[in-house]
Design a protein around this motif. Sequence first.
Motif, PDB file in Angstrom:
ATOM      1  N   GLY A   1       0.642  -1.313   0.033  1.00 16.35           N
ATOM      2  CA  GLY A   1       0.032  -0.208  -0.192  1.00 16.35           C
ATOM      3  C   GLY A   1       0.827   1.211  -0.036  1.00 16.35           C
ATOM      4  O   GLY A   1       2.081   1.250  -0.090  1.00 16.35           O
ATOM      5  N   ASP A   2       0.138   2.368   0.079  1.00 17.96           N
ATOM      6  CA  ASP A   2       0.566   3.759  -0.155  1.00 17.96           C
ATOM      7  C   ASP A   2       0.563   4.351   1.449  1.00 17.96           C
ATOM      8  O   ASP A   2      -0.125   4.009   2.127  1.00 17.96           O
ATOM      9  N   PHE A   3       0.945   5.447   1.374  1.00 17.43           N
ATOM     10  CA  PHE A   3       1.200   6.287   2.533  1.00 17.43           C
ATOM     11  C   PHE A   3      -0.043   7.197   2.405  1.00 17.43           C
ATOM     12  O   PHE A   3      -0.292   7.659   1.352  1.00 17.43           O
ATOM     13  N   ILE A   4      -1.029   7.584   3.508  1.00 12.89           N
ATOM     14  CA  ILE A   4      -1.983   8.098   3.537  1.00 12.89           C
ATOM     15  C   ILE A   4      -2.163   9.068   4.612  1.00 12.89           C
ATOM     16  O   ILE A   4      -1.827   9.032   5.821  1.00 12.89           O
ATOM     17  N   VAL A   5      -2.028  10.559   4.432  1.00 10.78           N
ATOM     18  CA  VAL A   5      -2.355  11.675   5.062  1.00 10.78           C
ATOM     19  C   VAL A   5      -3.593  12.195   5.332  1.00 10.78           C
ATOM     20  O   VAL A   5      -4.112  12.562   4.151  1.00 10.78           O
ATOM     21  N   VAL A   6      -4.291  12.107   6.351  1.00  3.68           N
ATOM     22  CA  VAL A   6      -5.836  12.537   6.295  1.00  3.68           C
ATOM     23  C   VAL A   6      -5.719  13.882   7.105  1.00  3.68           C
ATOM     24  O   VAL A   6      -5.154  13.973   8.347  1.00  3.68           O
ATOM     25  N   ILE A   7      -6.325  15.080   6.546  1.00  9.93           N
ATOM     26  CA  ILE A   7      -6.329  16.098   7.167  1.00  9.93           C
ATOM     27  C   ILE A   7      -7.933  16.564   7.478  1.00  9.93           C
ATOM     28  O   ILE A   7      -8.583  16.000   7.020  1.00  9.93           O
ATOM     29  N   ASN A   8      -7.858  17.617   8.296  1.00 10.26           N
ATOM     30  CA  ASN A   8      -9.522  18.065   8.846  1.00 10.26           C
ATOM     31  C   ASN A   8     -10.148  16.774   9.325  1.00 10.26           C
ATOM     32  O   ASN A   8     -11.394  16.782   8.993  1.00 10.26           O
ATOM     33  N   ALA A   9      -9.586  15.904  10.208  1.00  9.12           N
ATOM     34  CA  ALA A   9     -10.401  14.824  10.834  1.00  9.12           C
ATOM     35  C   ALA A   9     -11.372  15.490  11.740  1.00  9.12           C
ATOM     36  O   ALA A   9     -12.407  14.627  12.113  1.00  9.12           O
TER      37      ALA A   9
ATOM     38  N   GLY B   1      -6.292  19.127  12.050  1.00 11.33           N
ATOM     39  CA  GLY B   1      -6.505  20.425  11.397  1.00 11.33           C
ATOM     40  C   GLY B   1      -6.183  20.315   9.831  1.00 11.33           C
ATOM     41  O   GLY B   1      -5.838  19.161   9.434  1.00 11.33           O
ATOM     42  N   SER B   2      -5.944  21.328   9.339  1.00 10.02           N
ATOM     43  CA  SER B   2      -5.334  21.415   7.786  1.00 10.02           C
ATOM     44  C   SER B   2      -3.866  21.386   7.719  1.00 10.02           C
ATOM     45  O   SER B   2      -3.533  21.384   6.559  1.00 10.02           O
ATOM     46  N   GLU B   3      -3.232  21.593   8.594  1.00 10.06           N
ATOM     47  CA  GLU B   3      -1.680  21.485   8.728  1.00 10.06           C
ATOM     48  C   GLU B   3      -1.216  20.198   8.911  1.00 10.06           C
ATOM     49  O   GLU B   3      -1.574  19.418   9.633  1.00 10.06           O
ATOM     50  N   HIS B   4      -0.136  19.915   8.142  1.00  9.97           N
ATOM     51  CA  HIS B   4       0.642  18.480   8.241  1.00  9.97           C
ATOM     52  C   HIS B   4       2.012  18.853   8.036  1.00  9.97           C
ATOM     53  O   HIS B   4       2.418  19.488   7.222  1.00  9.97           O
ATOM     54  N   PRO B   5       2.781  17.947   8.726  1.00 12.09           N
ATOM     55  CA  PRO B   5       4.495  18.161   8.401  1.00 12.09           C
ATOM     56  C   PRO B   5       5.306  17.248   7.204  1.00 12.09           C
ATOM     57  O   PRO B   5       6.031  16.797   7.239  1.00 12.09           O
ATOM     58  N   HIS B   6       4.136  16.958   6.255  1.00  8.95           N
ATOM     59  CA  HIS B   6       4.597  15.945   5.220  1.00  8.95           C
ATOM     60  C   HIS B   6       4.696  16.562   3.934  1.00  8.95           C
ATOM     61  O   HIS B   6       4.467  15.927   2.889  1.00  8.95           O
ATOM     62  N   ALA B   7       4.929  17.853   4.040  1.00  9.90           N
ATOM     63  CA  ALA B   7       5.319  18.514   2.693  1.00  9.90           C
ATOM     64  C   ALA B   7       6.099  18.077   2.044  1.00  9.90           C
ATOM     65  O   ALA B   7       6.304  18.394   0.550  1.00  9.90           O
ATOM     66  N   ALA B   8       7.247  17.617   2.463  1.00 17.19           N
ATOM     67  CA  ALA B   8       8.594  17.463   1.957  1.00 17.19           C
ATOM     68  C   ALA B   8       8.279  16.022   1.069  1.00 17.19           C
ATOM     69  O   ALA B   8       8.918  15.934  -0.242  1.00 17.19           O
TER      70      ALA B   8
END
Length: 142
Positions: free
Chosen positions: A51-59, A127-134
């Motif tokens: 599988g892939d990595f999933i980042v969920v925002i605004n939970a 929230g809508s912020e996450h540290p995975h922008a890189a």
Amino acid sequence: MKTYSPTPEDVNREWFIVDATDKILGRLATEITNRLRGKHKPEFAPHMDMGDFIVVINADKIKVTGQKLDKKMYYKHSNHPGGLKEKTLREMLEKKPENVITAAVKGMLPKNRLAAQQLKKLKVYAGSEHPHAAQAPTTLDF
């Protein structure tokens, strides 16, 4: 014709970002689970983590149908007599909304060591912020 069996070198993981705003909890968890397991890929194998990595925002902005906010219960036990604690979905969304999506996805994964490995690829943020922008995640719409 020979049967194809993937090897660890065949695994190609990508990063996806999912906005949970106004999404229904169960339907969102189903799609996330399929992506975490890699069932959307043609080279899927149930014995490997494809599988892939999933980042969920605004939970904290998910939706549920019916009266689930007050009637759906989450349980945990302290392993002591009388140690059963229960919380409603509304209380969980107020305190830790990340745990609601994580619990829904965890319940849909197979019950084995591979599921723990796949669950580590799920990153949930209130929230809508996450540290995975890189990692440059691509937006995934359901």
